[in-house]
Design an enzyme around this catalytic site. Structure first.
Site, PDB file in Angstrom:
ATOM      1  N   TRP A 142       0.869  -1.186   0.000  1.00 24.79           N
ATOM      2  CA  TRP A 142       0.000   0.000   0.000  1.00 24.79           C
ATOM      3  C   TRP A 142       0.909   1.241   0.000  1.00 24.79           C
ATOM      4  CZ3 TRP A 142      -2.127   2.579   4.889  1.00 24.79           C
ATOM      5  CH2 TRP A 142      -3.127   3.503   4.575  1.00 24.79           C
ATOM      6  N   ASP A 223      -1.602  -6.250   8.777  1.00 18.31           N
ATOM      7  CA  ASP A 223      -2.547  -5.219   8.357  1.00 18.31           C
ATOM      8  C   ASP A 223      -3.765  -5.951   7.821  1.00 18.31           C
ATOM      9  OD1 ASP A 223      -4.005  -3.194   7.260  1.00 18.31           O
ATOM     10  OD2 ASP A 223      -2.310  -2.190   6.306  1.00 18.31           O
ATOM     11  N   LYS A 258     -14.003  -0.946   5.317  1.00 18.18           N
ATOM     12  CA  LYS A 258     -14.545  -1.674   4.163  1.00 18.18           C
ATOM     13  C   LYS A 258     -15.615  -2.665   4.592  1.00 18.18           C
ATOM     14  CE  LYS A 258     -10.554  -0.021   3.009  1.00 18.18           C
ATOM     15  NZ  LYS A 258     -10.001   0.903   2.098  1.00 18.18           N
TER      16      LYS A 258
END
Ligand code: LMR
Length: 410
Positions: A142, A223, A258
């Site tokens: 990311w 993560d 999300k």
């Protein structure tokens, strides 16, 4: 350019600054907002869209919000670490209610402003208490990962992850690199739905990663921002569970942006797992100082919504259904994407898109292709070629694939 020091009397401080570079992901949303092309498509930031191109509030969230609003009696501060109910709900979701970590209370969970906030608390915690510790991130990862750790003062290095010729995990290169790390190195691993590649280790590969982590005394920082968007809430935890072995210390940065659609409520969690309940309690006392000196204490609403839904069996089942609906739609779009690209006469094999998991597809498009998609078609994709498949719909797929065929012909 860096500001000059000291700033002279004749010069105003801010006058010495030049513009900073826009964020490579959120910056696209800003540019997209200013684009007047009616056919524009934003496939940059990882935000889920339904078949109508909307990012809806979950029905379970809307209902919980109504109930919470009626029951609310105060806007008093939340505890620095968030509520105990939230922490319990988070750990149950991450590990499963009966997991050894939960039973022995050797995990301490603090609420955080989103997954990014959790990463930053972890980085501050490690840098302050164990200065000089490095963090290893996958190549690629990311775009914000290195920046968060560097902002906290940590050294960042990378380990190989992706085989771009085969569009697959380069597992042997990854494992060999992990074997070469030193005791106490922090290894950032994506719990599922790797961002940006959409390529995850298999269960067997996770087991081997867990072995190396344990043998070498590495400290995983998982993560876990997309739990539920790969194969299922429980199935997506396979990697985390392989790492969570008795005696192993680890960090988990999780997010509800999300899987609850709570993007703008900023709700996530950092879970610090120690060797014992005492170690976890001590770690929590330090994490609280990192929080207090940063944003003092967390925003309440997002965590209250997550807790209310996870604590109620009926609401939880409804929520899991909503997550399944998102997951199924993304999978459908992946197949349609592959099929439509083929229909447009593109010779390159894009079948790997259907095998990748989660929101993202690492398309193999170059930064030049990405630039042309944007200038010619107002289609916004991250410069690395990462496409947010969760932003595609039956309505925009044809236009998207036509545009990709056009830029590939160039
Ligand atoms: C993404 O990668 O698009 C998401 O994680 C959103 C973000 O904050 O970048």
């Amino acid at each position: 350019l860096p500001a000059k020091h000291p700033v002279t009397n004749e010069e105003l401080m801010l006058e010495t600054l030049s513009m900073a570079t826009a964020d490579p992901i959120i910056g696209l949303t800003e540019a997209f907002g200013k684009d007047s092309n009616p056919e524009k498509i934003n496939l940059g930031v990882g935000v889920y869209k339904d078949e109508n191109g909307n990012t809806p509030v979950f029905a379970t969230v809307r209902d919980a919000q109504k109930r919470l609003l009626e029951a609310e009696t105060t806007k008093n501060y939340a505890p620095i670490e968030g509520t105990a109910e939230f922490s319990r709900a988070v750990q149950g979701l991450l590990f499963g209610e009966d997991h050894e970590i939960v039973r022995t209370s050797r995990g301490a969970t603090v609420q955080s402003p989103g997954g990014t906030g959790a990463l930053r608390i972890a980085a501050d915690f490690v840098h302050k208490l164990f200065p000089g510790t490095r963090v290893l991130i996958s190549e690629p990862s990311w775009a914000n990962h290195p920046k968060v750790f560097e902002a906290a003062g940590m050294d960042v290095a990378t380990y190989p992850y992706f085989d771009s010729a085969r569009n697959e995990l380069d597992f042997s290169a990854m494992l060999n690199a992990l074997k070469g790390l030193s005791e106490g190195d922090i290894v950032l691993l994506h719990g599922c739905c790797h961002n940006p590649t959409g390529v995850d280790p298999t269960e067997e590969e996770w087991r081997q990663i867990g072995d190396v982590v344990q043998d070498r005394g590495l400290i995983p920082l998982v993560d876990f921002a997309y739990q539920g968007l790969g194969e299922g809430i429980d199935a997506d935890g396979v990697g985390l569970r392989e790492l969570s072995r008795p005696g192993v210390e680890l960090f988990v940065a999780s997010s509800f942006s999300k899987n609850f659609g709570l993007y703008n409520e900023r709700v996530g969690a950092l879970t610090i797992v120690g060797e014992s309940a005492e170690a976890a309690t001590t770690a929590m006392s330090h994490a609280k100082i990192c929080i207090r000196t940063n944003y003092s204490n967390p925003p309440a609403q997002g965590a209250a919504l997550v807790t209310a839904i996870l604590e109620d069996a009926e609401q939880r089942a409804r929520w899991e259904n909503e997550v399944s609906g998102m997951r199924d739609r993304i999978k459908e779009m992946r197949s349609l994407f592959v099929e439509t690209l083929k229909k447009k006469g593109i010779e390159r094999d894009f079948s790997f898109i259907a095998r990748q998991r989660g929101m993202f597809s690492f398309s193999g498009l170059t930064s030049d292709h990405v630039e042309t998609l944007r200038s010619r078609y107002s289609i916004y994709v991250v410069a690395s070629g990462r496409i947010n498949v969760a932003g595609t719909t039956r309505d925009n797929m044809d236009h998207l694939c036509e545009a990709i065929a056009d830029v590939l012909r160039d």
